[in-house]
Design an enzyme around this catalytic site. Structure first.
Site: not given
Ligand code: SER
Length: 317
Positions: A11-12, A143, A35, A8, A147
């Site tokens: 990403g952010q 979410y 990806i 990832g 987690k």
């Protein structure tokens, strides 16, 4: 020397963490896993190795780990809270089936693993103020459910197989580099973009809704510091409460108005975002992270606001 894979990486968090890790461990020792459709660009692409590495593809992860002799994996692949509510099965596939792939590859290849948890791992039954490290975790979002599962399965791989898993519960992360996209706390990033662009900000979160937030440089420090921490001091592993600031929309608005006195904000509360935000804590107690690995944040609302505005002016104007 450590060899690291960031899954990832575009990403952010990944786009900044990959660069931070390269500056610490050497450019060639940090592989940016991405990806198709989210290829690394610019400095991220040019400064070090990158590989296609879809977290849902166990074989691809194993191939990259073996090819680069990886010994630490930062697993950042996830959907944020609001997007995940619209695609719960996909959120699980990426967050949990994906994590399972990472943990299995880590077990077979002797890698340590960092997988973020979140303030979203808490729910309406959790004490909202000074939320303790060990407390009720019954989130209402997919979410949050993913987690909590992340924390549990990561602890399980440590106690059963000795895989060195560690994580933090991130607050809403604020940065001028890569926009978050699809989180409940995104408003606290978007508001800076509106202010610097000279636009009125439409706030989707109601007044007096407090949430923990953190400036990205502190978040990056937390990742590195925890993964470097002396394991003999760690009582907890997955995931540590960390905190640096808690505010509600009017407080960040007022902080920005010190720089832009004419900046306007109007509330148009988004029902989904608000219901998620209301179910999350107001402020976490991060004393375990402070005691076990010397966690301490550097930024508060004022210093973050000054830096965000300065950086966004350069980026946008
Ligand atoms: N920033 C995340 C979200 O809002 C929470 O960790 O979804």
């Amino acid at each position: 020397m450590k060899k690291i894979l960031v899954i990832g990486a575009t990403g952010q968090i990944g786009s900044e963490l990959t660069m931070r890790l390269r500056s610490i461990y050497g450019n060639e020792n940090v592989v940016a896993g991405y990806i198709k459709g989210a290829e690394p660009k610019g400095e991220l692409a040019e400064s070090g190795p990158s590989e296609i590495c879809d977290v849902t593809d166990a074989e691809a992860i194993a191939d990259v780990v073996k090819k680069h002799h990886i010994d630490a994996i930062y697993n950042l692949a996830a959907l944020l809270s609001v997007v995940a509510e619209g695609k719960p099965r996909l959120a699980w596939k990426i967050g949990i089936d994906g994590l399972w792939n990472v943990l299995e590859v880590a077990r077979e290849n002797g890698c340590s693993v960092f997988t973020p948890s979140s303030i979203g791992s808490f729910g309406p039954g959790t004490p909202a103020d000074g939320t303790p490290q060990d407390t009720v975790q019954r989130p209402r979002t997919i979410y949050g459910v993913s987690k909590v599962t992340t924390e549990l399965i990561s602890d399980y791989y440590f106690s059963k197989y000795g895989v060195d898993t560690r994580s933090v519960r991130f607050p809403g992360l604020i940065s001028y580099v890569t926009p978050p996209g699809g989180g409940t706390t995104d408003y606290a990033v978007d508001i800076y973009y509106s202010a610097v662009k000279g636009e009125k900000f439409i706030c989707p979160i109601a007044p007096n809704t407090y949430m923990d937030m953190m400036y990205m440089p502190d978040a990056l420090n937390a990742c590195v510091q925890l993964m470097e921490a002396d394991p003999s001091r760690l009582v907890h592993r997955n995931g540590f409460n960390i905190a640096s600031m808690s505010f509600e929309p009017n407080e960040i608005y007022q902080a920005i108005r010190k720089f832009y006195p004419d900046f306007q904000m109007e509330y148009q509360v988004d029902a989904l975002k608000q219901s998620i935000a209301s179910s999350w804590p107001n402020s976490l107690d991060d004393s375990c992270a402070r005691t076990e690995w010397d966690w301490k944040s550097a930024y508060n609302l004022e210093s973050m606001t000054a830096d965000m505005i300065e950086r966004l002016k350069i980026k946008l104007l």
